[in-house]
Motif scaffolding. Structure first.
Motif, PDB file in Angstrom:
ATOM      1  N   VAL A 184       0.835  -1.208   0.000  1.00 31.92           N
ATOM      2  CA  VAL A 184       0.000   0.000   0.000  1.00 31.92           C
ATOM      3  C   VAL A 184       0.868   1.256   0.000  1.00 31.92           C
ATOM      4  N   ALA A 185       2.070   1.134  -0.558  1.00 33.29           N
ATOM      5  CA  ALA A 185       2.969   2.285  -0.669  1.00 33.29           C
ATOM      6  C   ALA A 185       2.319   3.387  -1.504  1.00 33.29           C
ATOM      7  N   GLY A 186       2.355   4.585  -0.990  1.00 40.32           N
ATOM      8  CA  GLY A 186       1.825   5.734  -1.720  1.00 40.32           C
ATOM      9  C   GLY A 186       0.342   5.947  -1.579  1.00 40.32           C
ATOM     10  N   ILE A 187      -0.366   5.037  -0.919  1.00 41.54           N
ATOM     11  CA  ILE A 187      -1.820   5.196  -0.805  1.00 41.54           C
ATOM     12  C   ILE A 187      -2.341   5.114   0.623  1.00 41.54           C
ATOM     13  N   ARG A 350      -9.425   2.660   4.169  1.00 43.07           N
ATOM     14  CA  ARG A 350      -9.481   3.927   3.444  1.00 43.07           C
ATOM     15  C   ARG A 350      -8.092   4.338   2.972  1.00 43.07           C
ATOM     16  N   GLN A 351      -8.014   4.819   1.752  1.00 40.41           N
ATOM     17  CA  GLN A 351      -6.773   5.374   1.212  1.00 40.41           C
ATOM     18  C   GLN A 351      -6.681   6.855   1.551  1.00 40.41           C
ATOM     19  N   GLY A 354      -9.213   9.130  -0.200  1.00 43.15           N
ATOM     20  CA  GLY A 354     -10.634   8.968   0.059  1.00 43.15           C
ATOM     21  C   GLY A 354     -11.235   7.704  -0.522  1.00 43.15           C
ATOM     22  N   ARG A 355     -10.559   7.091  -1.476  1.00 40.74           N
ATOM     23  CA  ARG A 355     -11.013   5.794  -1.979  1.00 40.74           C
ATOM     24  C   ARG A 355     -10.577   4.689  -1.012  1.00 40.74           C
ATOM     25  N   PHE A 356     -10.808   3.425  -1.395  1.00 42.03           N
ATOM     26  CA  PHE A 356     -10.531   2.321  -0.484  1.00 42.03           C
ATOM     27  C   PHE A 356      -9.692   1.243  -1.175  1.00 42.03           C
ATOM     28  N   TYR A 357      -8.941   0.517  -0.353  1.00 38.91           N
ATOM     29  CA  TYR A 357      -8.321  -0.708  -0.865  1.00 38.91           C
ATOM     30  C   TYR A 357      -8.888  -1.888  -0.096  1.00 38.91           C
TER      31      TYR A 357
END
Length: 565
Positions: A184-187, A350-351, A354-357
């Protein structure tokens, strides 16, 4: 001559004086090949075998392959011969390599940082279905492994992978292996620093570079700025761990000398803080120390962890600074302990945008090409073009809009890929095992999947974080020593005195919170058939005896051997 106080050695037996052969360190002038591996690497760089694969072996077939290429240099391009079917574990250490070899290969696709586009994932899935009988396992180093690969098909597979920016270059062999990175690097909202630029630059400089294609043995790298410590930095040869320096801000803490196998060692901090733009230089320096000073005489000591253990961190840092970096490193702080015990990013998160992983769990990393293609389609249907693999045999879909999350989770469930797994499914990993691996003694993947199912049935309300790592031999590819329950495959005797597949048990290992190796209970060996009952018994005792908030590893450290048997 009689012994006297003035001449006490007169009566002592004369000792034979032998010349010290050294450890095969190039920097000490020991260039003479000292074992078969060093000889074939001296004869021809492993990277050169690609031309022979493309122009000779793929056209003339398996029987045309030179033995030093077959069991040596072809690893530089991600190829290992797989185990011939029908050979039981009792023969693993007895048969010669040519007796164990099948005429098919395992092929490892390196996925640095676990980063994939959905297009790349589709191509991986297509290759699996067309050339690998559907196989495509996710490893605990973020790679994908195929089996049943024919040498005749390898050039076409390379063409398809490279057309979408993937490769198998130095996925195996005495080389710099895949670079682990936070998936999840960068997010991630809580990220300390994004290590992606460093991973990209390390890859550009090192991979395929003949200055670093002849190392004493493999070299494992990890780079992560996640506070979850999500790349098992403690067991890599070199690791860069995100920290915040009180004066200089976000950067990386430098670790060296970690590794498992039959002589496990936890990596050690050099006490140095490294800014992002200097990570590639420092990595190259550590890699060069290993190349030049690493032990080449004995394969069993040809890992960086042995050099670090012999030198100590002070000398290692001094040599790195004085001979390679030509400057001093900045002292820095240790990473903070992670606040969460799971490090795999499974679930809905949550990223920062504002989006999600959404992270989800296959069973012990076992998927297939058709499923990978469906994951790519599912991700795209929910607005994502990016997926990730993790260092825990899991996968993640990135960039999902909030209104799409529930639908994506349902779609994954329909593929038996849950974002809300039980602790047993979430925490169980398994190596390749005897199905394909020539070193294995017992079966692992099927056994691990069956263990998950049985524990879910027996302990449906168990909700503690727990890792169960299943390994087919002593080499610890599945990290048995650092699991809550580590299972090392070996042949054991059942109640009737028959030799059957089973496991030596390691209990209470850990990474992250309090890194350390599990204890072995004296004489404790469990047959494969007895395994679910044994694990259930130990976990029920843990639940009955633990103190408030006590972790399984902490309980095993104080529990008596009777409670662990």
């Amino acid at each position: 001559m009689a012994a006297t106080p003035q001449n006490p050695a007169a009566s002592a037996p004369r000792r034979k004086v032998s010349r010290h052969r050294g450890e095969g360190q190039w920097a000490a002038g020991h260039f003479t090949p000292l074992n078969g591996n060093e000889q074939f690497k001296k004869d021809d760089d492993g990277l050169n075998v690609r031309t022979r694969i493309e122009t000779i072996y793929s056209k003339r077939g398996f029987d045309s392959i030179d033995p030093n290429d077959l069991r040596g240099r072809m690893r530089w391009w991600g190829l290992y011969t797989q185990r011939r079917p029908g050979i039981d574990g009792g023969k693993t250490a007895i048969l010669e390599p040519e007796e164990l070899d099948d005429s098919y290969f395992m092929l490892r696709v390196r996925i640095d940082g676990g980063r994939l586009t959905t297009r790349q994932l589709k191509v991986i899935g297509e290759i699996s279905q067309e050339f690998a009988r559907g196989t495509a396992d996710i490893t605990d180093r973020q790679n994908i492994q195929y089996h049943w690969i024919r040498i005749e098909d390898v050039p076409e597979i390379w063409n398809r992978l490279e057309a979408v920016g993937l490769s198998t270059t130095e996925a195996c062999g005495d080389t710099p292996r895949v670079i682990l990175g936070s998936p999840v690097a960068g997010i991630a909202e809580d990220e300390i620093i994004d290590g992606t630029p460093a991973i990209e630059e390390i890859h550009r400089r090192i991979i395929g570079n003949k200055d670093f294609s002849n190392l004493p043995r493999k070299f494992k790298t990890a780079v992560s700025g996640s506070p979850l410590l999500d790349v098992a930095h403690e067991i890599n040869d070199v690791a860069f761990v995100g920290v915040v320096h009180p004066e200089h801000g976000p950067g990386f803490d430098l670790w060296v000398g970690g590794g498992l196998s039959t002589n496990p060692k936890i990596g050690q901090r050099l006490g140095a803080w490294v800014p992002l733009d200097e990570v590639p230089d420092v990595h190259e320096g550590v890699l060069s120390v290993f190349r030049d000073y690493g032990y080449r005489r004995l394969r069993t000591r040809a890992r960086l962890k042995f050099l670090v253990a012999d030198w100590g961190v002070e000398k290692f840092r001094q040599v790195l600074e004085d001979e390679y970096l030509k400057r001093k490193l900045t002292d820095g702080p240790a990473p903070a302990q992670p606040v969460e015990r799971w490090r795999d990013h499974v679930g809905v998160h949550r990223q920062r945008d504002g989006r999600f992983y959404v992270g989800f769990a296959p069973r012990v990393g076992r998927v297939d090409g058709a499923t990978l293609a469906k994951i790519a389609d599912l991700a795209e249907a929910h607005g994502s073009g990016r997926v990730r693999t993790t260092a825990e045999q899991k996968m993640i879909v990135l960039d999902v809009a909030e209104e799409q999350v529930d639908s994506l989770v349902e779609g994954l469930e329909s593929l038996d890929l849950t974002a809300h797994p039980s602790p047993f499914r979430r925490g169980t990993m398994a190596c390749t095992g005897i199905e394909y691996c020539k070193l294995a003694i017992v079966e692992t993947k099927v056994r691990g999947a069956a263990l998950i199912e049985e524990l879910e049935r027996r302990l449906p309300d168990f909700d503690e974080p727990l890792t169960i790592n299943v390994n087919g031999c002593p080499n610890a590819c599945a990290r048995i020593q650092v699991a809550d329950i580590g299972l090392k495959g070996q042949l054991v005797l059942d109640g009737a005195g028959n030799q059957v597949e089973g496991f030596q048990v390691h209990l209470g290992g850990a990474l992250g919170l309090e890194a350390g190796f599990g204890r072995k209970v004296r004489g404790l060996k469990v047959t494969s058939e007895e395994l679910p009952a044994y694990v259930e018994r130990v976990l029920r005792r843990f639940l009955a005896e633990r103190e408030d908030g006590e972790r399984f590893a902490a309980w095993t450290a104080r529990a008596g051997e009777e409670a662990l048997s």
